[in-house]
Write an enzyme that holds these catalytic residues in place. Structure first.
Site, PDB file in Angstrom:
ATOM      1  CB  SER A  13      -0.945   0.006   1.207  1.00  0.00           C
ATOM      2  OG  SER A  13      -0.226  -0.185   2.407  1.00  0.00           O
ATOM      3  CG  ASP A  67      -3.084   4.964   7.948  1.00  0.00           C
ATOM      4  OD1 ASP A  67      -1.925   4.645   8.276  1.00  0.00           O
ATOM      5  OD2 ASP A  67      -3.488   4.949   6.765  1.00  0.00           O
ATOM      6  CG  HIS A 105      -1.041   3.947   4.426  1.00  0.00           C
ATOM      7  ND1 HIS A 105      -1.692   3.137   5.338  1.00  0.00           N
ATOM      8  CD2 HIS A 105      -0.539   3.115   3.475  1.00  0.00           C
ATOM      9  CE1 HIS A 105      -1.586   1.868   4.948  1.00  0.00           C
ATOM     10  NE2 HIS A 105      -0.884   1.829   3.829  1.00  0.00           N
TER      11      HIS A 105
END
Length: 433
Positions: free
Chosen positions: A151, A401, A404
Site C-alpha cells: 500500500s 493510520d 500511510h
C-alpha cells in the site's frame, strides 16, 4: 550688518568636505566587503530562483586545471536535510484529482489542521526543485511506468498521479482485483501508461485470510508472476515493500521450510524477518537483471526505501500520532528497525548495480526516503482515515493510520526526488548499474 563673515562659513564648509572625503574612502571598502561576503538572499526568494539539473557538488577545492579534471563529482545527496516552512503549498488538493484512496484524503475527511501541507524538504548540499509535471511527462513519453509493492507503493503512485493530473488528467484504462489492487492509467497527451501491481512481498506469496491460516506464506526463490509476467512491457519499475514483512509468516525455498516469523503453535524455527526481507529484494532484482539484461532490453529500476510509522502507543487510542509539525534536524535519530530495513535495501541495490554492469541497458537506484519521512510525524491520516471521526464527540478509542501519508502530504517529496533521479539519468548514457 547684511553681510556674513567668510570666517563664520569656514567650519560648515570644512565639515561638508570632510563628509565627502569619508564617503569616497568608504565606498571602495564597502564594494570589497560585498564582493567577498555577499549578502544572502532570504529563503523565500532562494526557493523561487531557477535551479540547474542535475545539481553537482565537487569534492575538491583545488583551482588547478589538472586537479579539477581529477576532482570527483557526486550528485546531490537528498537524504540529509531539514523540513522548512513553505507558503506555496502543494500542486493539488483533496478534490482536484480522483485517484486518492479515501483513507488518505485527510482534507475531505475533515482534518482541521492543514499546516502539514506547507513544508518542503531542503537538502543540506543543494536545492530540491519543486515538482514539474511537464518535465516528468516529457521524460516518460512513450513509456510504461509500473509501481509494484504494497500500500505504500499505491500511496506514492496516487501522489504522482495527482501531481501529473494538474497539467494532464489521466484516463483509467484497466482495473482488476478487490480494493483497486491492479490498475492502469494512460496519459494520451504523451502516450504514457502508469500501472500499479499489488505485490506486498515482490516474491511469490500467499496472503493470510479470514478463512485460512492467520499467517502469510512466502516463497523466497521465486518472484510474484502477477507483475513479473508483464516485465517485458515495462520501461521503469518503482518497487516499494516492507510493512507486510512484520506480519506472521512461514518462509519457503522450493518445497523446504526455512523457518517462520511469529508462528506459535507451528513446529518451525523462528528466524525473524530481516534476512527474509533481504532475500526477497535480492531475488527480485536478480530476476529483473536476468530477464531483461539477457534480452538486452533497457529498463530503469527504483527501490523506494522503508517508510517509518509514527504510532505513539496503541493504534486504536486517541492521539496515536498527534504531532502537528515535523521533527527538527537531529531531534529524531534514524535507528532500530527503520534503519535496518533501509540498510538492507540500499545494500541490495548497490549489489545489484555491480551485477548489472555487464548489461548496458539496466539502471538501478535506491530512492532513499527513510530519514526524511521519519522526520514527518505530522503527515499521517491518524483518525482521519475515516470521515469526521469526532463528529459525535471525542472518544477514547478510535482507528488510526500512522503508517500511510495524507494526500497532499510529505509523500509528494518522494516523487520530487524521483523526478531528479530521472533528470540525472536523462543526462547520462546507459552504462549499466
Amino acid at each position: 550688518m547684511g553681510t556674513t563673515s567668510p570666517l563664520k562659513q569656514q567650519p560648515h564648509s570644512f565639515t561638508k568636505k570632510l563628509i565627502a572625503w569619508t564617503l569616497y574612502a568608504l565606498l571602495p571598502i564597502a564594494l570589497l566587503r560585498l564582493y567577498f561576503y555577499p549578502i544572502p538572499l532570504p529563503q523565500s526568494l532562494t526557493d523561487q530562483l531557477p535551479h540547474n539539473d542535475p545539481i553537482i557538488i565537487t569534492t575538491s577545492s583545488s583551482s588547478s586545471p589538472q586537479e579539477e579534471e581529477r576532482a570527483d563529482e557526486i550528485a546531490c545527496d537528498y537524504t540529509n536535510g531539514k523540513w522548512v516552512h513553505d507558503k506555496l503549498g502543494p500542486l493539488y488538493n483533496g478534490t482536484s484529482c480522483g485517484t486518492i484512496k479515501d483513507g488518505q484524503n485527510c482534507i475531505i475527511h475533515g482534518r482541521p489542521d492543514l499546516g502539514y501541507m506547507n513544508w518542503r524538504w531542503k537538502p543540506k548540499q543543494c536545492q530540491l526543485p519543486r515538482f514539474d509535471p511537464n518535465s516528468f511527462l516529457q521524460l516518460l513519453q512513450n513509456k510504461h511506468l509500473a509501481f509494484v509493492g504494497d500500500s505504500m507503493a499505491r500511496n506514492q503512485l496516487e501522489s504522482l498521479l495527482c501531481m501529473l493530473a494538474s497539467v494532464s488528467p489521466p484516463d483509467l484504462v484497466y482495473q482488476d482485483g478487490g480494493d483497486n489492487k491492479f490498475r492502469r492509467w494512460n496519459f494520451a497527451s504523451h502516450n504514457i501508461n502508469v500501472s500499479i501491481y499489488w505485490s506486498p512481498f515482490l516474491v511469490k506469496g500467499l496472503e493470510k485470510s479470514n478463512n485460512g491460516p492467520n499467517y502469510n506464506k512466502l516463497y523466497l526463490d521465486s518472484v510474484d508472476e502477477r507483475w513479473a509476467m508483464d516485465m517485458n512491457h515495462i520501461d521503469m519499475f518503482v518497487l516499494s515493500i516492507g510493512h507486510w514483512f512484520l506480519h506472521p509468516a512461514v518462509y519457503f525455498e522450493g518445497d523446504s521450510v526455512l523457518g517462520c516469523h511469529y508462528c506459535p503453535g507451528l513446529n518451525h524455527t523462528e528466524i525473524g524477518f530481516f534476512d527474509v526481507f533481504r532475500k526477497a529484494i535480492k531475488t527480485t532484482l536478480k530476476t529483473i537483471i536476468e530477464r531483461r539484461g539477457a534480452n538486452a532490453n533497457a529498463i530503469d529500476v527504483i527501490v523506494t526505501t522503508f517508510s517509518p510509522s509514527h504510532f505513539e502507543g496503541d493504534w486504536d487510542k486517541a492521539g496515536a500520532c498527534p504531532k502537528t509539525k515535523p521533527f527538527k534536524e537531529g531531534e529524531k535519530p534514524l535507528e532500530g528497525m527503520d534503519a535496518d530495513m533501509r540498510k538492507i535495501e540500499v545494500e541490495e541495490v548497490e549489489a545489484a548495480k555491480a551485477n548489472a554492469k555487464q548489461f548496458a541497458g539496466l539502471r538501478l537506484e535506491a530512492l532513499d526516503v527513510t530519514k526524511l519521512s521519519l522526520m514527518r510525524p505530522d503527515g499521517h491520516p491518524g483518525p482521519y482515515m475515516n470521515p469526521f471521526p469526532y463528529a459525535n464527540g471525542v472518544t477514547d478509542r478510535v482507528q488510526n493510520d500512522c503508517v500511510h501519508w495524507c494526500l497532499p502530504g510529505p509523500i509528494d517529496t518522494w516523487n520530487e526526488i524521483l523526478l531528479e533521479v530521472m533528470k540525472r539519468w536523462k543526462g547520462q548514457s546507459r552504462k549499466g548499474g
